[in-house]
Motif scaffolding. Structure first.
Motif, PDB file in Angstrom:
ATOM      1  N   ASP A  41       0.837  -1.197   0.000  1.00  0.00           N
ATOM      2  CA  ASP A  41       0.000   0.000   0.000  1.00  0.00           C
ATOM      3  C   ASP A  41       0.877   1.254   0.000  1.00  0.00           C
ATOM      4  OD1 ASP A  41      -2.015   1.892   0.301  1.00  0.00           O
ATOM      5  OD2 ASP A  41      -2.610   1.240   2.310  1.00  0.00           O
ATOM      6  N   PRO A  73      -2.373  -5.797  -6.286  1.00  0.00           N
ATOM      7  CA  PRO A  73      -3.387  -5.168  -5.427  1.00  0.00           C
ATOM      8  C   PRO A  73      -3.202  -5.530  -3.958  1.00  0.00           C
ATOM      9  CG  PRO A  73      -4.404  -6.081  -7.398  1.00  0.00           C
ATOM     10  CD  PRO A  73      -2.988  -6.571  -7.386  1.00  0.00           C
ATOM     11  N   HIS A  84      -5.586  -4.049  -1.405  1.00  0.00           N
ATOM     12  CA  HIS A  84      -6.928  -3.947  -0.825  1.00  0.00           C
ATOM     13  C   HIS A  84      -6.950  -3.246   0.529  1.00  0.00           C
ATOM     14  CE1 HIS A  84      -8.155  -6.553  -4.077  1.00  0.00           C
ATOM     15  NE2 HIS A  84      -7.335  -7.515  -3.660  1.00  0.00           N
ATOM     16  N   GLU A 120      -9.760  -0.694   1.706  1.00  0.00           N
ATOM     17  CA  GLU A 120     -11.015  -1.132   2.312  1.00  0.00           C
ATOM     18  C   GLU A 120     -11.068  -0.804   3.804  1.00  0.00           C
ATOM     19  OE1 GLU A 120     -11.297  -5.269   1.376  1.00  0.00           O
ATOM     20  OE2 GLU A 120     -11.234  -4.926  -0.800  1.00  0.00           O
TER      21      GLU A 120
END
Length: 341
Positions: A263, A308, A310, A313
């Motif tokens: 991230d 990815p 995620h 979220e």
């Protein structure tokens, strides 16, 4: 000197590695109380892209948009007995400072200086003298003393209401993770190694638990704490897992920390400053007491850094009320051979 920051002595015969404190701790402040006032264009930040401590300063400078305020010099990832070298520049000299070795700025500050030559370092361009090599303070001062020169939309990486918590988290991360991998890698006894190894993974497990239901370490935005953890995590599988024997598991085998690291890596200002080529060559070719053959591993596969994660979220606002930084400044891009993809 045979290590990333050239503080302490990895070649020592003492059982436990000890990191020496920064020798030059003057601060560049808004009021100039140490004799070094914040001034656009006056100073040059010297870094190695291999060094996690220097990488903190590179990331924070990018996030805050200080590229026009303080110029950047990148040294060769392989230093020699004369210190960090400017061999990446034409003629083997830094084009702004006119020096071939960072040690020359140290000597200009203190004639006869014979201690460690470390990065990051900030040099006063007019005098050619080193100002500071106090790596923990450099980024905090970028965040709190250089505010008049921040870009529009710069994030608050050290928000005052959260500073006590940020400091507490950073202290633990430094002790057990940032410095902990070095304690393991440079240990000179089995007992010292095992003690450091266990502390590294005990702390990583706690951090994994902390980050399981929150996107960032403190609050809902990126802070200095995330910058400091990231620079170790991004090097973990490439060098610390094998080279420093921190091999209980890879970062990529911890679902939470691996997603958290990806991230950040995919956030502008983080991954676009990482040079895996410099990282791998430095650790494996400079630390000859650990890797006497100087063979640089071909792995790991770096393409997964772009997969990815995620983590969005979980919510959170990476830059708070601010905005992402623009692309790297011209001439400061990581060369293709150093990129993850």
């Amino acid at each position: 000197m045979p290590m990333t920051t050239t503080v302490g002595n990895p070649g020592s015969t003492t059982p436990e590695y000890e990191r020496s404190p920064s020798r030059f701790t003057d601060r560049i402040t808004a009021d100039g109380r140490d004799g070094w006032p914040v001034e656009a264009g006056r100073y040059r930040l010297v870094v190695s892209r291999a060094c996690p401590w220097a990488s903190r300063a590179v990331i924070v400078r990018r996030l805050l948009g200080l590229e026009d305020a303080i110029s950047l010099a990148v040294v060769d990832p392989l230093q020699d007995e004369r210190s960090w070298r400017f061999t990446l520049d034409e003629g083997g000299r830094d084009p702004v400072l006119g020096i071939a070795f960072l040690g020359e700025a140290y000597a200009a500050r203190e004639p006869g200086y014979d201690g460690g030559i470390s990065v990051p370092a900030i040099v006063d361009v007019p005098s050619g003298k080193l100002v500071t090599n106090d790596y923990p303070r450099i980024t905090l001062d970028f965040e709190t003393e250089w505010t008049a020169l921040h870009r529009d939309g710069a994030p608050d990486l050290y928000p005052e209401p959260l500073r006590d918590e940020i400091d507490e988290v950073m202290d633990a991360v430094y002790r057990d993770v940032n410095n902990g991998v070095y304690l393991a890698g440079f240990a000179k006894s089995q007992r010292a190694y095992e003690r450091a190894y266990r502390r590294v993974f005990e702390r990583l497990d706690l951090l994994s638990e902390r980050l399981a239901d929150r996107r960032y370490l403190v609050g809902d935005t990126i802070t200095e704490a995330d910058v400091r953890l990231f620079t170790t995590l991004v090097r973990f599988d490439a060098v610390y897992h094998g080279h420093f024997k921190c091999n209980r598991n890879k970062l990529a085998e911890d679902p939470v920390l691996w997603a958290y690291a990806r991230d950040l890596f995919q956030t502008p200002g983080f991954g676009d400053t990482v040079d895996f080529d410099h990282i791998k060559r430095h650790y494996h070719q400079v630390h000859t007491d650990i890797n006497p053959t100087q063979i640089v591993p071909l792995g790991p596969d770096l393409s997964s850094w772009s997969t990815p994660h995620h983590r969005e979220e979980l919510g959170g606002r990476p830059f708070g009320d601010g905005t992402p930084p623009g692309p790297p400044a011209a001439g400061e891009e990581v060369p293709p051979e150093g990129r993850a993809a």
